[in-house]
Structures are given as C-alpha cells and as structure tokens.
Design a protein around this motif. Structure first.
Motif, PDB file in Angstrom:
ATOM      1  N   ALA A 134    -107.451 -54.887 -63.404  1.00 21.34           N
ATOM      2  CA  ALA A 134    -106.625 -53.912 -62.693  1.00 21.34           C
ATOM      3  C   ALA A 134    -106.782 -52.547 -63.348  1.00 21.34           C
ATOM      4  CB  ALA A 134    -105.153 -54.323 -62.697  1.00 21.34           C
ATOM      5  N   ILE A 135    -106.542 -51.502 -62.571  1.00 22.24           N
ATOM      6  CA  ILE A 135    -106.529 -50.134 -63.079  1.00 22.24           C
ATOM      7  C   ILE A 135    -105.150 -49.545 -62.810  1.00 22.24           C
ATOM      8  CG2 ILE A 135    -107.492 -47.804 -62.878  1.00 22.24           C
ATOM      9  CD1 ILE A 135    -109.476 -49.675 -64.077  1.00 22.24           C
ATOM     10  N   PHE A 136    -104.519 -49.014 -63.857  1.00 24.81           N
ATOM     11  CA  PHE A 136    -103.233 -48.330 -63.724  1.00 24.81           C
ATOM     12  C   PHE A 136    -103.457 -46.869 -64.086  1.00 24.81           C
ATOM     13  CE2 PHE A 136     -98.960 -47.128 -65.481  1.00 24.81           C
ATOM     14  CZ  PHE A 136     -98.261 -47.237 -64.281  1.00 24.81           C
ATOM     15  N   GLU A 137    -103.248 -45.986 -63.113  1.00 24.35           N
ATOM     16  CA  GLU A 137    -103.426 -44.551 -63.324  1.00 24.35           C
ATOM     17  C   GLU A 137    -102.058 -43.872 -63.360  1.00 24.35           C
ATOM     18  OE1 GLU A 137    -107.234 -43.083 -61.120  1.00 24.35           O
ATOM     19  OE2 GLU A 137    -106.281 -44.633 -59.882  1.00 24.35           O
ATOM     20  N   SER A 138    -101.798 -43.155 -64.455  1.00 27.68           N
ATOM     21  CA  SER A 138    -100.470 -42.590 -64.648  1.00 27.68           C
ATOM     22  C   SER A 138    -100.547 -41.219 -65.314  1.00 27.68           C
ATOM     23  CB  SER A 138     -99.612 -43.533 -65.508  1.00 27.68           C
ATOM     24  OG  SER A 138     -98.388 -42.926 -65.872  1.00 27.68           O
ATOM     25  N   ARG A 139    -100.236 -40.185 -64.552  1.00 27.30           N
ATOM     26  CA  ARG A 139    -100.114 -38.847 -65.152  1.00 27.30           C
ATOM     27  C   ARG A 139     -98.862 -38.774 -66.016  1.00 27.30           C
ATOM     28  NH1 ARG A 139     -98.401 -33.517 -63.706  1.00 27.30           N
ATOM     29  NH2 ARG A 139     -97.378 -34.311 -61.831  1.00 27.30           N
ATOM     30  N   ALA A 140     -97.844 -39.552 -65.659  1.00 27.58           N
ATOM     31  CA  ALA A 140     -96.607 -39.558 -66.446  1.00 27.58           C
ATOM     32  C   ALA A 140     -96.871 -40.060 -67.865  1.00 27.58           C
ATOM     33  CB  ALA A 140     -95.561 -40.425 -65.755  1.00 27.58           C
ATOM     34  N   LEU A 141     -97.697 -41.103 -68.010  1.00 26.08           N
ATOM     35  CA  LEU A 141     -98.040 -41.589 -69.348  1.00 26.08           C
ATOM     36  C   LEU A 141     -98.775 -40.524 -70.142  1.00 26.08           C
ATOM     37  CD1 LEU A 141     -99.245 -45.306 -69.083  1.00 26.08           C
ATOM     38  CD2 LEU A 141     -97.418 -44.407 -70.521  1.00 26.08           C
ATOM     39  N   HIS A 142     -99.643 -39.794 -69.488  1.00 24.62           N
ATOM     40  CA  HIS A 142    -100.387 -38.716 -70.152  1.00 24.62           C
ATOM     41  C   HIS A 142     -99.423 -37.662 -70.704  1.00 24.62           C
ATOM     42  CE1 HIS A 142    -103.428 -35.620 -70.835  1.00 24.62           C
ATOM     43  NE2 HIS A 142    -102.736 -34.807 -70.054  1.00 24.62           N
ATOM     44  N   LEU A 162     -95.397 -55.097 -66.752  1.00 24.39           N
ATOM     45  CA  LEU A 162     -95.793 -54.519 -68.038  1.00 24.39           C
ATOM     46  C   LEU A 162     -96.151 -53.050 -67.890  1.00 24.39           C
ATOM     47  CD1 LEU A 162     -96.579 -55.079 -71.062  1.00 24.39           C
ATOM     48  CD2 LEU A 162     -98.898 -55.508 -70.219  1.00 24.39           C
ATOM     49  N   MET A 163     -96.920 -52.702 -66.849  1.00 29.54           N
ATOM     50  CA  MET A 163     -97.313 -51.314 -66.648  1.00 29.54           C
ATOM     51  C   MET A 163     -96.097 -50.428 -66.326  1.00 29.54           C
ATOM     52  SD  MET A 163    -100.577 -51.120 -67.212  1.00 29.54           S
ATOM     53  CE  MET A 163    -100.203 -52.311 -68.529  1.00 29.54           C
ATOM     54  N   VAL A 164     -95.188 -50.921 -65.494  1.00 30.51           N
ATOM     55  CA  VAL A 164     -93.985 -50.149 -65.143  1.00 30.51           C
ATOM     56  C   VAL A 164     -93.128 -49.934 -66.387  1.00 30.51           C
ATOM     57  CG1 VAL A 164     -91.823 -50.212 -63.840  1.00 30.51           C
ATOM     58  CG2 VAL A 164     -93.969 -50.854 -62.731  1.00 30.51           C
ATOM     59  N   ASP A 165     -92.965 -50.987 -67.201  1.00 28.88           N
ATOM     60  CA  ASP A 165     -92.138 -50.866 -68.398  1.00 28.88           C
ATOM     61  C   ASP A 165     -92.784 -49.955 -69.425  1.00 28.88           C
ATOM     62  OD1 ASP A 165     -89.847 -51.548 -69.979  1.00 28.88           O
ATOM     63  OD2 ASP A 165     -91.133 -52.894 -71.151  1.00 28.88           O
ATOM     64  N   PHE A 166     -94.089 -50.062 -69.590  1.00 26.85           N
ATOM     65  CA  PHE A 166     -94.850 -49.205 -70.506  1.00 26.85           C
ATOM     66  C   PHE A 166     -94.606 -47.739 -70.154  1.00 26.85           C
ATOM     67  CE2 PHE A 166     -99.504 -48.872 -72.306  1.00 26.85           C
ATOM     68  CZ  PHE A 166     -99.072 -47.965 -73.251  1.00 26.85           C
ATOM     69  N   GLU A 167     -94.771 -47.409 -68.886  1.00 26.70           N
ATOM     70  CA  GLU A 167     -94.600 -46.034 -68.441  1.00 26.70           C
ATOM     71  C   GLU A 167     -93.161 -45.567 -68.593  1.00 26.70           C
ATOM     72  OE1 GLU A 167     -96.388 -43.929 -64.594  1.00 26.70           O
ATOM     73  OE2 GLU A 167     -94.617 -45.146 -64.126  1.00 26.70           O
ATOM     74  N   SER A 168     -92.212 -46.400 -68.184  1.00 25.72           N
ATOM     75  CA  SER A 168     -90.795 -46.036 -68.283  1.00 25.72           C
ATOM     76  C   SER A 168     -90.381 -45.808 -69.733  1.00 25.72           C
ATOM     77  CB  SER A 168     -89.944 -47.139 -67.658  1.00 25.72           C
ATOM     78  OG  SER A 168     -88.574 -46.878 -67.825  1.00 25.72           O
ATOM     79  N   LEU A 169     -90.872 -46.662 -70.621  1.00 24.77           N
ATOM     80  CA  LEU A 169     -90.558 -46.542 -72.045  1.00 24.77           C
ATOM     81  C   LEU A 169     -90.977 -45.183 -72.589  1.00 24.77           C
ATOM     82  CD1 LEU A 169     -89.834 -47.826 -74.863  1.00 24.77           C
ATOM     83  CD2 LEU A 169     -92.223 -48.597 -74.941  1.00 24.77           C
ATOM     84  N   LEU A 170     -92.201 -44.772 -72.320  1.00 24.12           N
ATOM     85  CA  LEU A 170     -92.693 -43.508 -72.869  1.00 24.12           C
ATOM     86  C   LEU A 170     -92.031 -42.299 -72.217  1.00 24.12           C
ATOM     87  CD1 LEU A 170     -94.767 -45.284 -74.335  1.00 24.12           C
ATOM     88  CD2 LEU A 170     -96.423 -43.460 -73.962  1.00 24.12           C
ATOM     89  N   VAL A 171     -91.779 -42.358 -70.920  1.00 22.30           N
ATOM     90  CA  VAL A 171     -91.117 -41.232 -70.256  1.00 22.30           C
ATOM     91  C   VAL A 171     -89.719 -41.046 -70.826  1.00 22.30           C
ATOM     92  CG1 VAL A 171     -90.145 -40.450 -68.070  1.00 22.30           C
ATOM     93  CG2 VAL A 171     -92.483 -41.336 -68.150  1.00 22.30           C
ATOM     94  N   THR A 172     -88.989 -42.143 -71.030  1.00 22.29           N
ATOM     95  CA  THR A 172     -87.649 -42.043 -71.610  1.00 22.29           C
ATOM     96  C   THR A 172     -87.716 -41.572 -73.055  1.00 22.29           C
ATOM     97  OG1 THR A 172     -86.958 -43.880 -70.191  1.00 22.29           O
ATOM     98  CG2 THR A 172     -85.493 -43.301 -72.000  1.00 22.29           C
ATOM     99  N   ALA A 173     -88.686 -42.102 -73.818  1.00 24.81           N
ATOM    100  CA  ALA A 173     -88.824 -41.715 -75.223  1.00 24.81           C
ATOM    101  C   ALA A 173     -89.186 -40.249 -75.385  1.00 24.81           C
ATOM    102  CB  ALA A 173     -89.881 -42.582 -75.898  1.00 24.81           C
ATOM    103  N   ALA A 174     -89.828 -39.661 -74.381  1.00 25.79           N
ATOM    104  CA  ALA A 174     -90.196 -38.244 -74.470  1.00 25.79           C
ATOM    105  C   ALA A 174     -88.969 -37.360 -74.642  1.00 25.79           C
ATOM    106  CB  ALA A 174     -90.977 -37.842 -73.222  1.00 25.79           C
ATOM    107  N   PHE A 175     -87.816 -37.800 -74.147  1.00 26.88           N
ATOM    108  CA  PHE A 175     -86.595 -36.985 -74.208  1.00 26.88           C
ATOM    109  C   PHE A 175     -85.560 -37.550 -75.171  1.00 26.88           C
ATOM    110  CE2 PHE A 175     -88.574 -36.330 -70.106  1.00 26.88           C
ATOM    111  CZ  PHE A 175     -88.601 -34.951 -70.015  1.00 26.88           C
ATOM    112  N   ASP A 176     -85.863 -38.668 -75.829  1.00 21.58           N
ATOM    113  CA  ASP A 176     -84.872 -39.306 -76.704  1.00 21.58           C
ATOM    114  C   ASP A 176     -85.554 -39.822 -77.958  1.00 21.58           C
ATOM    115  OD1 ASP A 176     -82.838 -40.654 -77.926  1.00 21.58           O
ATOM    116  OD2 ASP A 176     -82.418 -42.014 -76.242  1.00 21.58           O
ATOM    117  N   PRO A 177     -85.501 -39.069 -79.062  1.00 25.66           N
ATOM    118  CA  PRO A 177     -86.155 -39.514 -80.301  1.00 25.66           C
ATOM    119  C   PRO A 177     -85.506 -40.749 -80.912  1.00 25.66           C
ATOM    120  CG  PRO A 177     -84.874 -37.527 -80.695  1.00 25.66           C
ATOM    121  CD  PRO A 177     -84.900 -37.729 -79.209  1.00 25.66           C
ATOM    122  N   ASP A 178     -84.278 -41.076 -80.498  1.00 19.92           N
ATOM    123  CA  ASP A 178     -83.583 -42.227 -81.054  1.00 19.92           C
ATOM    124  C   ASP A 178     -83.586 -43.415 -80.106  1.00 19.92           C
ATOM    125  OD1 ASP A 178     -82.805 -40.783 -83.391  1.00 19.92           O
ATOM    126  OD2 ASP A 178     -81.267 -39.786 -82.203  1.00 19.92           O
TER     127      ASP A 178
END
Length: 464
Positions: free
Chosen positions: A244-252, A442-458
């Motif tokens: 599979a290929i998952f393309e995500s500008r949000a992850l970038h 897994l791909m949805v959670d991966f992306e959601s995790l990083l997007v949320t972490a971008a605004f929350d260091p804790d």
C-alpha cells in the motif's frame, strides 16, 4: 567505441537493435562477497528474485543513443560491482569475479509510428523486474533506450540489488552528473573502494572486531526483548502479501514541526511516530524495530556504489512518556542502532539461532522501517503551520493498494519514499498477521499522533 548490433537479448527480452559498449576499469580479480552483498544474496534467494532497482525514465533533454551508450560505459568502467559475476560452488560457497574489461550491450526498442512509447518502456521495465538476473553469466545492470520516430523517449534501467543499493545509485548518478562535459571522465579520477577490496578489509582482524562489537549489541537487545511483535497467524485468504502507499502532506508538515521543536531530524520523528503507532496497535512494548542503515557515514565508505545498507536493531520504550520524550529516546537508540549496524551477516544468523535455542522461543524481528529519502537528516527550520492548515492537510491524505507480492519475508515494513512536500509511506504487509483494516488504522493513527504532537509537546503516547 560503441558498435551497433543487429539483434540482442537482454534480461530474456529479444530486441531488434542494440549497441555494443566496451568498458575497462580497475578492481579486477576474484574473492569473497562483502557483508552487504552476502546479506542481499540471502534475501534474494529467500524472495526468489533479484530485488532489482530501476525503472523507465522519460528522456526530455535530447539525449541520444550515443549519449546513453556513453552512460552505460561510464557505469561499467567506473564501478567494479557492475563488472562482477557471482558463482556458487557445490558446497554453497560464493565467489565474485570482477572483470577488468569486457563488453556490455545497450538495448534499443523501436516503437511504431503513432504508438505511445510510454507503455512500451514500462512493459520492458516490468519484464526486467520480474526476470531474475543470471549472476554467473550476466552483468548486473540492464539498460535500454526506447525510441519513437528516431528520437529517444525513455531510458529503461534495471540493476540487481547485489550490485548496489539506494545510496549506491545516488553515488552513481551524482558522479555521472559531474563528469567532464568534453572527455566524459569523472571529476575524481580515483574510484571508491571496490567490492573485492572491501570484502578483504572486512575479514581482517580489525573488521572482525567491529563485527563482534555489533553482535554483542544485538545480543543484549535480543536477550531482553519479548518474543512477539504482532498477534498470532490468522488466515485471511488471498492475496496474503500486500503493498500500500499512504501519501500525507500532514505528516510532512507535522514531522518538520516536531523536529524543529525537539532539535532532531524529521526522519527520527517519523521513526518515533511509527514505534508509538505500532505499539498502540499491538499492545506490545518496548518497540523492537529493524531499521535500514546506510553505512556510508563510515570513514572511506561514502562514495562506494556496492551494497552497504543493512538492518540495524532499535529498541525504544514508548510507554508512560510524552511523544517528545519518545523522540529523544528514539534519537539516542538510533545512534546505537547505526553504530552497530556493521557486521558479518552469517555470524548474526548464528547468534540469533543460538539465542532462540537458549530461550526456547523465536524472537520475532518482523517489524521494519526504512527511510529512503536523501538528506532526511537535515534539521528543519521555519514556523509551525497553523493548526487549521494541518487539519485541512489530513483531509488530502490517500491510502491506495497496489499489486500484491507473490511472497514476502516479513510481517510489516514501512518505507519512506523520496516525495517532495509530502510523506509517502510504502507499506509491505503479511495480512495473515496485520490485516488490511489494521494497516488503514495504523496509518490514520500515525498521522493523527504527529499532527496532535505538533501542537502539544507534552502529548502522552497513551501506551502503558
């Protein structure tokens, strides 16, 4: 001088025309394979193919048949691994024989007037990818020009993985681009160390000591690791082995934002996110991941073209921590992983078998990560994008399924592709251990995790 030939067969494909390309270069002789070549050879035998690299590339700069013949001659003369044939004895012993001179052939495929040359080029690339190299008789590089109305429209190149890897191809293309425009000679007249020379160095006492130090690191991790990475085998029918290929500008965007805050490269942030997402999916921690490491950072190996990328072993505890802390832990663990990813692969397999016997259980190493981007260690800078932009980018993400594999050696591997302004994740999966729905989650959670972490260091990982 390149000479036309009336008919040729390359990689099992008959072509009406071709160009004989003479070559000559240093490093001739016979001897052992390098550690990198040995590892690739084992993987090729297990997979039943040459794990080849390449494809069909449009030619838009006016290059001619003569230009492409010159490029093939450059590759053959400059890189000893392109002139290596591999022989296997009746006892399984491998020997590579590097020729000092010889001839290669540039194939020519003519497309009928009115036909689209693109499909013809892709068909040839697919045929070559599906046709294993005869390493005892065939040079490990196949190259052909596709021509329409007398003009070259595409070049098709396929190289066996035993001759190079992704970093090696980058070296070859960089040196090709820096050739003297008049003489066609490389800027640096001295080529990098050939495979025979490196194989001899790896078998010196110093080389063996380096390997043993790496194996001690692996042994410590293997003895402390839990045996499982994923759940039990579940027959979900066919096709079993999927891509599979998952393309995500949000992850970038999000990985760059977290990297700027934590002070490390975006590649480490992605690896940390992968470790957390897999742990959340499976409930198994610490994360134990095989990470593909290019050994070209080692002294004297930067310009080597033959395979140097091997798997390192990374263990990182993702439980009861913030995501930023997991990024820091991953950075420290990755330094050790890279340091100890230089070893004799035969000795590693002996070590793994011994530990499995002593523990009475098989320690799974079937979770892998490979960041194939060049320059991914650069530290990003710049302001954090607005949350609204990141959330909107999530809506652009696409997961698409490609052609299945006939067989696959691991249970889950994620590779980061060299896409611009986006993160492209190529997922290889054994669906009898990780289902299609689990890959999607897994791909949805991966992306959601990083997007949320971008605004929350804790941000907590949520793993116990």
């Amino acid at each position: 001088m390149a000479v036309p030939v009336a008919e040729t067969v390359l990689g099992g494909v008959r072509m009406a025309d071709g160009i004989v390309v003479p070559f000559a270069g240093p490093g001739a002789g016979a001897g052992d394979l390098t550690w990198g070549q040995e590892k690739v050879w084992t993987l090729m035998r297990q997979a039943g193919n040459s794990l080849s690299m390449g494809g069909a590339v449009p030619v838009t700069d006016g290059r001619t048949i003569r230009d492409l013949a010159s490029e093939l001659g450059f590759f053959m003369s400059r890189y000893a691994s392109m002139r290596a044939r591999i022989h296997q004895g009746t006892d399984g012993t491998l020997t590579q024989e590097v020729s000092g001179s010889g001839q290669a052939v540039l194939g020519i495929v003519d497309v009928a007037d009115g036909d689209d040359p693109g499909p013809a080029a892709r068909r040839l690339a697919d045929q070559w990818e599906a046709t294993p190299f005869d390493h005892a008789r065939e040079w490990p590089i196949r190259m052909a020009a596709v021509r329409a109305r007398g003009l070259v429209t595409h070049v098709v190149v396929t190289i066996s993985h035993v001759a190079t890897d992704g970093g090696g191809i980058a070296v070859m293309l960089e040196e090709l681009s820096r050739r003297d425009p008049v003489t066609g000679q490389p800027k640096n007249p001295e080529p990098a160390m050939g495979p025979l020379e490196l194989a001899a160095l790896q078998r010196t006492p110093a080389g063996r000591r380096h390997s043993e130090a790496s194996l001690r690191h692996w042994e410590g991790l293997l003895r402390s690791a839990g045996p499982l990475r994923f759940g039990p085998h579940t027959d979900r029918g066919e096709p079993r082995y999927r891509r599979a290929i998952f393309e995500s500008r949000a992850l970038h965007l999000a990985s760059k934002a977290v990297a700027a805050r934590t002070g490390g490269p975006a590649s480490t942030v992605l690896l940390a996110g992968y470790a957390v997402a897999v742990a959340r999916l499976t409930g198994i921690t610490p994360a134990l991941i095989q990470v593909v490491v290019s050994n070209r950072f080692r002294p004297g190996l930067a310009e080597i073209s033959h395979p140097l990328s091997v798997n390192g072993l990374l263990m990182v505890d993702v439980a009861e921590a913030s995501f930023d802390e997991v990024v820091n832990r991953t950075q420290r663990a990755l330094a050790l992983c890279s340091k100890y990813a230089y070893y004799d692969p035969t000795r590693l397999e002996e070590l793994r078998a011994r530990i499995n016997r002593e523990r009475g259980e098989v320690i799974e190493l079937s979770c892998l990560f490979n960041d194939r981007r060049l320059g991914s260690d650069a530290k990003p800078t710049g302001p954090l994008p607005p949350r609204q932009e990141l959330e909107a980018a999530r809506g652009e993400s696409v997961l698409s399924w490609g052609q299945p594999f006939p067989t696959y050696l691991d249970k889950l591997m994620v590779q980061v592709g060299a896409a611009m302004d986006t993160v492209e994740l190529e997922v290889h999966v054994d669906t009898h251990h990780v289902s299609v729905d689990q890959v999607r989650a897994l791909m949805v959670d991966f992306e959601s995790l990083l997007v949320t972490a971008a605004f929350d260091p804790d941000l907590p990982t949520g793993v116990r």
